[in-house]
Design an enzyme around this catalytic site. Structure first.
Site, mmCIF file in Angstrom:
data_model
loop_
_atom_site.group_PDB
_atom_site.id
_atom_site.type_symbol
_atom_site.label_atom_id
_atom_site.label_comp_id
_atom_site.label_asym_id
_atom_site.label_seq_id
_atom_site.Cartn_x
_atom_site.Cartn_y
_atom_site.Cartn_z
ATOM 1 N N TYR A 1 -1.367 52.241 1.956
ATOM 2 C CA TYR A 1 -2.042 51.805 1.020
ATOM 3 C C TYR A 1 -2.280 52.954 -0.345
ATOM 4 O O TYR A 1 -2.663 52.688 -1.608
ATOM 5 C CB TYR A 1 -3.498 51.163 1.325
ATOM 6 C CG TYR A 1 -3.390 50.186 1.960
ATOM 7 C CD1 TYR A 1 -2.922 48.818 1.510
ATOM 8 C CD2 TYR A 1 -3.561 49.978 3.589
ATOM 9 C CE1 TYR A 1 -2.711 47.719 2.256
ATOM 10 C CE2 TYR A 1 -3.292 49.178 4.209
ATOM 11 C CZ TYR A 1 -3.066 47.871 3.578
ATOM 12 O OH TYR A 1 -2.922 46.578 4.558
ATOM 13 N N LYS B 1 -2.945 21.784 -2.872
ATOM 14 C CA LYS B 1 -1.297 21.800 -2.577
ATOM 15 C C LYS B 1 -1.179 23.013 -1.823
ATOM 16 O O LYS B 1 -0.110 23.181 -0.887
ATOM 17 C CB LYS B 1 -0.430 21.825 -4.063
ATOM 18 C CG LYS B 1 0.752 21.337 -3.745
ATOM 19 C CD LYS B 1 0.953 20.110 -3.732
ATOM 20 C CE LYS B 1 2.502 19.576 -4.024
ATOM 21 N NZ LYS B 1 2.724 18.240 -4.007
ATOM 22 N N GLY C 1 8.199 7.553 -15.419
ATOM 23 C CA GLY C 1 7.727 9.231 -15.686
ATOM 24 C C GLY C 1 8.770 9.926 -14.628
ATOM 25 O O GLY C 1 9.703 9.522 -14.287
#
Length: 837
Positions: A460, A516, A618
């Site tokens: 890190y 989602k 659509g």
């Protein structure tokens, strides 16, 4: 110590884990009841609330804890400009530090743009997704331009890590160092080496807290007002506040008699002789990495009273990771709109106070990086500053913020908010309470926990943390092995066509995108994060998505209205060398085709000879029509609100409808949906509720197939359709049989595409996905109530991933060749064993 300081060890860790971070759901998706709360239909309730009150997005989604960690990588490589994604390893490391020390979810966003104003516009467009912005590794003076414009235009706080973070760190450490040597801020003479973002930021803060004798040097020497060479507007502005005596000369010359040296430049530019020329008991902050401006031992031997560096192998390690986690915790919890001078000063004072007066010494002027009191203390100070400057938008108590932060640091979780009273009685109440209690359903997780200094230094912190940066700079493709990019998808929306709610805007679309993302992770082990864009111009959306694409392995477009969605997808597929998939189009098309394949197996007639009517022209309707044509369906009529689409029609047409009109409606039906349905074998509804009647179904061919997929209310209730003679009925809802849900497709499609590093998702891959889904309904189990697998059937993603990978390899869009069966096995392992690797 095991492989300490060896770049190969740092690279090995990242290769093993494919990066340092992942995206996880805060609530496990165990059953259909939880699915209905996290995604449809429950998610719509949060969308409705936010559409009426955008501020509610901070409580009902992860936005209230999310930071955009944004860079153009210009400060990493100098004028040569390496690939922007080479910054991803550093941003991932900072993301883990954010999470470990303060519980903040920081998302790396690498922006492939050079114009600072273009970066500003892109960042502003991303603000509906995030609660704050952290600018990182952007070179001066562009960084100041970007920060200044964002501070003025963004509705959320903007913090520049190298500017604000370094300034807070230096001020806090300097306060303690001056106490050790018995000097005062107002009377010392300070020399700063480095006139980049950090150097200018430190000088500006020191000037504002009372230091009046500051000289900043760059490679050309001292900066002074009127210097005619190697200047820019930021240096000119700095010259107005510093170097009041207009000293000129080299760093060595201006250091003579100085009390403090702050190095933010490069290694080995200060000599022992220069230290000896300073005032008695000089303070040396040699912060260049990986090599400090002077070796600490040499500085001490030359008479330095206090020495600090940016390295962990010397006393007084000064790293901005001490600062930014706590600052952002305070900014987010207070709902601060802006960062004021008081914010920086209070944060620095909090940092300094964490070394108690009785413990301050030449080798102890800043807290240790593993001092878990730091972030809570700084967070509380930032909240206090936000309250006093009227920047706070939430009535939070600094002490409570500190306590909550400490709880996260030690226990690893934030305590969920208390229930709001009585037990939720409706789906709406339960869905809202779930999101409110957990502050959204997404979070960042660390793949390699920081347990000790060994891991901290190896993975890190510089210099080891710079090894993967160099690797990607030399070999751009290495980013797939060393970062989360290989498994990370951006779920992009502008909020213009959300579920059945329509154009509700990007903030209100965020709950759907979070849901989602949970499905991506739960059903495909794919890391996905929402990117909600405040922009409606298709070309601007394309530019923004293309700019941030280096951070991601794939782009999933979602809930963007037609016909703009076609234009956006086509342009992105042209510009980007990675999978771009508009789920509303292609996910729907794939699952519809899979269900139709099985419906016609049940019916006993060939799908190629079917007459199919699709209502809804659509994104989903046109894409479904196109995929069915590719599959071989020969007779298809597409209808919109004005009725059937045909070649000569002029009203309500666009170029996408005109294109599909040339391929469909062979009989030239013109009057109405009812007329088009006469004698048809299939109705596919991708439109609006209650537009299909039992009489229309009775006019169709015997044993018709009805897919009423409008959400949340179908075109006809399934019971009515069955009573009218339908052989099989499918809807988009989870509370009826045969749910046609895109979650059967997109997790596996992206899993397969990502695992072979596909450059595209083509028709062959979509057909392969549909056939794989259909094949999972055995002949013996096929029935009118079971023509498609359950949306939570974990056998689906591995099968789809393998089929998609195979098709990608066969059609030449895969970058790497992997055995599809290995992909299937690996997907099963990820889903069932949750190895999180």
């Amino acid at each position: 110590m095991y492989l300490l300081d060896q770049p190969d060890a740092a690279l090995a860790f990242r290769r093993r884990y494919r990066g340092l971070i992942g995206i996880a759901s805060k609530v496990p998706l165990r059953d259909r009841a939880m699915l209905s709360l996290v995604y449809t239909p429950g998610v719509a309730e949060a969308c409705r609330v936010i559409s009426q009150d955008e501020v509610a997005s901070f409580d009902l989604t992860s936005r209230g804890n999310a930071v955009a960690l944004l860079t153009d990588a210009s400060d990493l490589f100098g004028p040569t400009r390496g690939p922007v994604e080479a910054a991803l390893p550093l941003l991932e490391a900072k993301s883990v530090l954010f999470k470990t020390f303060a519980g903040v979810d920081a998302v790396p966003i690498c922006v492939d743009l050079h114009d600072p104003l273009a970066i500003v516009e892109a960042a502003l467009a991303l603000t509906p997704t995030f609660g704050a912005i952290c600018l990182d590794h952007i070179r001066a003076p562009h960084s100041f331009t970007i920060a200044d414009h964002l501070e003025k235009g963004a509705p959320i706080p903007v913090f520049s890590n190298q500017h604000h973070g370094t300034a807070i760190l230096v001020l806090g450490a300097l306060k303690n160092a001056l106490e050790v040597v018995g000097k005062r801020l107002e009377t010392v003479r300070v020399v700063i080496a480095g006139a980049g973002l950090s150097g200018i930021g430190v000088a500006r803060l020191l000037y504002r807290v009372g230091v009046r004798d500051i000289v900043v040097c760059d490679r050309a020497g001292a900066i002074y007002q009127g210097r005619p060479y190697r200047m820019n507007w930021a240096k000119a502005y700095l010259a107005k506040e510093t170097n009041p005596e207009r000293r000129r000369g080299s760093l060595a010359e201006v250091l003579q008699g100085a009390d403090v040296f702050i190095g933010l430049a490069q290694g080995n530019i200060v000599t022992p002789e220069m230290v000896r020329s300073m005032a008695p008991d000089p303070i040396i902050f040699a912060l260049a990495l990986p090599t400090p401006e002077i070796d600490p031992h040499e500085a001490k031997a030359a008479g330095a009273a206090v020495v600090a560096t940016g390295r962990s192998d010397y006393p007084n390690m000064m790293d901005i990771s001490l600062v930014f986690p706590g600052v952002f915790r305070g900014l987010l919890d207070s709902g601060a709109r802006n960062i004021r001078l008081r914010t920086l000063v209070y944060a620095a004072e909090a940092l300094a106070s964490l070394v108690p007066p009785g413990q301050r010494s030449a080798e102890n002027i800043v807290p240790q990086i593993f001092d878990f009191q730091v972030a809570p203390a700084i967070a509380a100070a930032v909240v206090q500053a936000a309250r006093e400057t009227n920047e706070a938008t939430r009535p939070v108590d600094p002490v409570t913020v500190a306590e909550n932060t400490r709880r996260y640091v030690y226990e690893g979780i934030f305590e969920p908010r208390r229930r709001t009273g009585r037990r939720p009685a409706t789906l709406r109440e339960e869905a809202l309470e779930l999101r409110r209690r957990y502050r959204g359903v997404l979070e960042i997780r660390s793949r390699i926990p920081i347990r000790d200094h060994h891991i901290l230094n190896l993975v890190y912190l510089p210099p080891a943390a710079l090894a993967p940066v160099d690797e990607i700079r030399l070999n751009r493709e290495a980013v797939y092995d060393l970062t989360v990019k290989s498994n990370l998808v951006a779920i992009v929306t502008d909020g213009s066509a959300v579920l059945g709610l329509g154009d509700i805007g990007p903030q209100a679309a965020l709950p759907v995108m979070e849901g989602k993302a949970v499905l991506f992770q739960s059903l495909g082990a794919v890391e996905a994060f929402p990117i909600c864009i405040a922009e409606r111009d298709p070309q601007r959306i394309v530019d923004i998505v293309a700019a941030i694409a280096p951070s991601f392995g794939g782009i999933n477009l979602e809930d963007i209205s037609a016909p703009r969605c076609f234009e956006i997808e086509a342009a992105l597929k042209e510009r980007l060398d990675l999978p771009v998939f508009h789920d509303d189009q292609h996910g729907t098309a794939v699952v519809v085709l899979a269900a139709l394949i099985n419906a016609f197996r049940l019916r006993g007639t060939p799908l190629s000879e079917a007459k199919i009517v699709i209502n809804g022209a659509g994104a989903a309707g046109i894409a479904t029509a196109k995929l069915l044509l590719v599959y071989g369906v020969g007779d298809l009529i597409l209808c919109d609100r004005l009725g059937p689409i045909y070649r000569e029609r002029e009203a309500g047409m666009n170029r996408y409808k005109m294109e599909i009109a040339r391929l469909t409606n062979k009989a030239g039906a013109r009057a109405s949906l009812a007329e088009a349905l006469e004698g048809a074998d299939v109705f596919i509804g991708l439109s609006s509720p209650d537009i299909l009647t039992p009489e229309m179904i009775r006019s169709m061919a015997p044993n018709p197939i009805i897919f009423a997929l409008a959400n949340p209310d179908p075109e006809i209730h399934p019971d009515l359709a069955l009573e009218a003679g339908a052989l099989a009925v499918a809807t988009g809802r989870s509370d009826f049989p045969n749910q046609v849900n895109n979650s059967l497709a997109f997790p596996g499609i992206f899993r397969g595409a990502l695992d072979v590093q596909a450059r595209d998702i083509n028709d062959a891959m979509k057909l392969a996905a549909a056939e794989a889904i259909a094949a999972l309904v055995p002949e013996r189990e096929l029935s009118p109530r079971f023509i498609i697998p359950d949306s939570l059937d974990l056998k689906v993603p591995p099968a789809v991933a393998a089929a998609v990978a195979r098709a990608a390899i066969e059609t030449g869009v895969a970058r790497v060749t992997v055995d599809p069966e290995e992909i299937a096995a690996r997907t099963r392992e990820l889903l069932y064993e949750d190895t999180r690797r």
